[in-house]
Design a protein around this motif. Structure first.
Motif: not given
Length: 320
Positions: A305-311
């Motif tokens: 999503g547009g506010t998601d942080t990814i790793v």
């Protein structure tokens, strides 16, 4: 000129490989060069090796098979099929004698793979069996270059010869084969980062902590390798796992496909680039990427999503 180089490379994938040069005498290295002919021996090139020569092409040339002549004989190693050579070159239209493209002759030679699967067959035949320090000329018919299609971008019409004059500067050292997994030295874990556990093959499992993600880009080294340093613009071979911090779902991984991925550091999201550049081959890194350094407010598909942080956990396996 450098924009013209891919034309010489990629065209080799579609041009017929059916033409074969007549056999000639095998040299001391066991290599059999393409033969000289009246067209190639008529081409002259004056000037010092490594500097752009003054070339005279007695156009129109006429060659049924690639003709190769040596204008300056070097005393270096012999170019063999499968090598990658560093060259300065100028390309001419054999029908008109007009210069089509040229390297800069400024101390930054172009690398060419001596491989007919990647390069025009006639260019391969011109370079193969030449020695480092040599200047060679190839008069290359359409069957060994651009065929019946020609090359509008280079200015070669259907059926026209090309004339290739090359100074062979060096044979590039072979590229180190990619590692199967990061083999660097384990580093102490970084507080606040997800935990990473490896299976027997090296495939990571990521566990995200039950906390809000950080708002800034964060990078930590899990294993420190001792290989070459990744530079901006390098083609890098990696294994990776990508997980959404917010949903704790893996959205992409090379391990599941059974083979690593190779890409240019300039062709990925900014956070991934920053995780790679400056690291060493053999290292494993973990990077936490907020939206501003990832896919932005648009997100990516239905998994980010547009506010998601990814790793990402990334094994740096080689520089292509």
């Amino acid at each position: 000129m450098r924009a013209a180089m891919p034309l010489l490379l990629t065209a080799g994938l579609v041009v017929s490989l059916a033409a074969c040069s007549p056999a000639t005498t095998t040299d001391a290295s066991g290599c059999t060069p393409a033969p000289s002919g009246s067209s190639s021996s008529g081409v002259t090139a004056s000037g010092d090796f490594g500097s752009k020569p003054e070339v005279d092409v007695p156009f129109p040339t006429s060659a049924d098979a690639t003709q190769r002549s040596v204008l300056i004989t070097g005393d270096g190693e012999t170019v063999q099929n499968g090598d990658t050579v560093e060259i300065e070159f100028t390309l001419y239209n054999g029908e008109t004698g007009v210069e089509l493209s040229s390297t800069e002759y400024a101390g930054t030679p172009t690398e060419f793979p001596v491989d007919e699967a990647q390069l025009l067959p006639g260019i391969v035949k011109t370079l193969e069996c030449s020695t480092v320090g040599s200047r060679v000329v190839g008069v290359i018919p359409a069957i060994d270059s651009f065929g019946d299609a020609g090359s509008e971008q280079l200015g070669v019409a259907a059926g026209e010869d090309i004339v290739f004059v090359a100074d062979i500067i060096a044979i590039a050292p072979p590229v180190e084969p990619a590692l199967p997994r990061a083999d660097g030295v384990d580093q102490p874990p970084t507080e606040g980062f997800p935990t990473v556990v490896l299976d027997a093959d090296g495939r990571p499992t990521i566990t995200i902590p039950d906390t809000a993600p950080p708002t800034d880009l964060q990078i930590a080294v899990l294993k420190k390798g001792d290989g070459a340093v990744v530079a901006d613009g390098d083609d890098v071979t990696v294994h990776y796992v990508g997980m959404n911090w917010n949903t704790k779902v893996v959205f992409d991984e090379s391990w599941a496909r059974g083979e690593p991925a190779t890409f240019n550091t300039a062709q990925v999201i900014e956070g991934f680039t920053k995780a790679l550049v400056g690291q060493t081959v053999g290292s494993q890194v973990i990077v936490i990427i907020p939206p501003d350094y990832g896919y932005g407010s648009a997100g990516s598909g239905d998994k980010i999503g547009g506010t998601d942080t990814i790793v990402f956990v990334i094994d740096i396996l080689g520089i292509a």
